[in-house]
Design a protein around this motif. Structure first.
Motif, PDB file in Angstrom:
ATOM      1  N   THR A  20      23.940  68.461  45.268  1.00  0.00           N
ATOM      2  CA  THR A  20      24.778  68.607  44.077  1.00  0.00           C
ATOM      3  C   THR A  20      24.415  69.879  43.319  1.00  0.00           C
ATOM      4  O   THR A  20      25.294  70.638  42.891  1.00  0.00           O
ATOM      5  CB  THR A  20      24.607  67.376  43.152  1.00  0.00           C
ATOM      6  N   GLN A  28      29.236  65.669  47.932  1.00  0.00           N
ATOM      7  CA  GLN A  28      29.478  64.334  47.375  1.00  0.00           C
ATOM      8  C   GLN A  28      29.051  63.245  48.346  1.00  0.00           C
ATOM      9  O   GLN A  28      28.459  62.243  47.945  1.00  0.00           O
ATOM     10  CB  GLN A  28      30.949  64.151  47.023  1.00  0.00           C
ATOM     11  N   ASN A  67      25.307  62.816  48.428  1.00  0.00           N
ATOM     12  CA  ASN A  67      24.858  62.099  47.238  1.00  0.00           C
ATOM     13  C   ASN A  67      23.358  62.293  46.992  1.00  0.00           C
ATOM     14  O   ASN A  67      22.615  61.335  46.802  1.00  0.00           O
ATOM     15  CB  ASN A  67      25.207  60.608  47.355  1.00  0.00           C
TER      16      ASN A  67
END
Length: 82
Positions: free
Chosen positions: A19, A11, A14
Motif C-alpha cells: 500500500t 489491494q 493487503n
C-alpha cells in the motif's frame, strides 16, 4: 493502465508495504510518466557529482595546495582517458 493494475495488486496483497509503495507511485506518477515517455534522467549529472566527490576524497591529507591540485588533475586525466 499499468498504474491501475498495480493498485489492484496492492489491494489484493493487503500489506502495509504494498500500500505504501502504491501511494508513493501515485504521488510521483507525473515524474515517473515523464521518465517513461522521454527517457530523460539526471544520471549524467549525478555521475559527475560522484566523480567530483571521489576526487576530493582522494585529495584529503594533502597540505600543499599545489600537490592537491596536481592530484585532482591527474585523477581527472586518468578518468578522461579510460
Amino acid at each position: 493502465d499499468e498504474r491501475m493494475r498495480m493498485g489492484y495488486f496492492a489491494q489484493i496483497a493487503n500489506m502495509p508495504e504494498t500500500t505504501k509503495l502504491y501511494d508513493t507511485v501515485v504521488a510521483w506518477w507525473d515524474a515517473i510518466e515523464v521518465l517513461i515517455v522521454t527517457g530523460a534522467t539526471t544520471a549524467k549529472v549525478e555521475a559527475g557529482n560522484t566523480g567530483i566527490k571521489n576526487i576530493k576524497r582522494t585529495g584529503r591529507g594533502f597540505r600543499n595546495p599545489e600537490n592537491y591540485r596536481t592530484r585532482i588533475l591527474l585523477a581527472s586525466a586518468a578518468r578522461a582517458v579510460a
